[in-house]
Design a protein around this motif. Structure first.
Motif, PDB file in Angstrom:
ATOM      1  N   ASN A   2       0.824  -1.206   0.000  1.00  0.00           N
ATOM      2  CA  ASN A   2       0.000   0.000   0.000  1.00  0.00           C
ATOM      3  C   ASN A   2       0.856   1.253   0.000  1.00  0.00           C
ATOM      4  O   ASN A   2       0.501   2.263  -0.623  1.00  0.00           O
ATOM      5  CB  ASN A   2      -0.945   0.025   1.208  1.00  0.00           C
ATOM      6  N   GLU A  49       2.072   1.899  -3.512  1.00  0.00           N
ATOM      7  CA  GLU A  49       1.042   2.596  -4.274  1.00  0.00           C
ATOM      8  C   GLU A  49       1.008   4.075  -3.917  1.00  0.00           C
ATOM      9  O   GLU A  49       0.925   4.933  -4.792  1.00  0.00           O
ATOM     10  CB  GLU A  49      -0.328   1.975  -4.029  1.00  0.00           C
ATOM     11  N   ARG A  97      -0.149  -0.202  -8.733  1.00  0.00           N
ATOM     12  CA  ARG A  97      -0.952  -1.404  -8.493  1.00  0.00           C
ATOM     13  C   ARG A  97      -0.157  -2.644  -8.898  1.00  0.00           C
ATOM     14  O   ARG A  97       0.273  -2.779 -10.036  1.00  0.00           O
ATOM     15  CB  ARG A  97      -2.272  -1.318  -9.250  1.00  0.00           C
ATOM     16  N   GLN A 153      -1.319  -4.727 -11.924  1.00  0.00           N
ATOM     17  CA  GLN A 153      -1.022  -4.055 -13.186  1.00  0.00           C
ATOM     18  C   GLN A 153       0.456  -4.210 -13.538  1.00  0.00           C
ATOM     19  O   GLN A 153       0.802  -4.423 -14.700  1.00  0.00           O
ATOM     20  CB  GLN A 153      -1.379  -2.566 -13.108  1.00  0.00           C
TER      21      GLN A 153
END
Length: 67
Positions: free
Chosen positions: A4, A7, A35, A38
């Motif tokens: 997190n 990101e 992400r 991705q």
């Protein structure tokens, strides 16, 4: 550091990702936007890796960073 935070800090971290995976374009990195799924997909696409190989590369890269 958990994913997190990757990101959340993607603008600073994407340069490190570009160093690791030079075939990823700036546009790829903008779309990825930190992400993990991705990133896995783009690595598979650009390098022709299987999903498990892309995941291992990301894990190795993530664990080697000095967060």
């Amino acid at each position: 550091m958990d994913w997190n935070r990757v990101e959340g800090n993607w603008k600073q971290i994407k340069g490190k990702a570009k160093e690791q995976w030079g075939k990823l374009t700036d546009d790829d990195l903008d779309v990825i936007s930190g992400r993990r799924d991705q990133l896995e997909g783009k690595i598979q696409e650009r390098y022709g890796y299987a999903k498990d190989q892309a995941q291992k590369e990301i894990d190795d890269w993530y664990n080697s960073q000095k967060w």
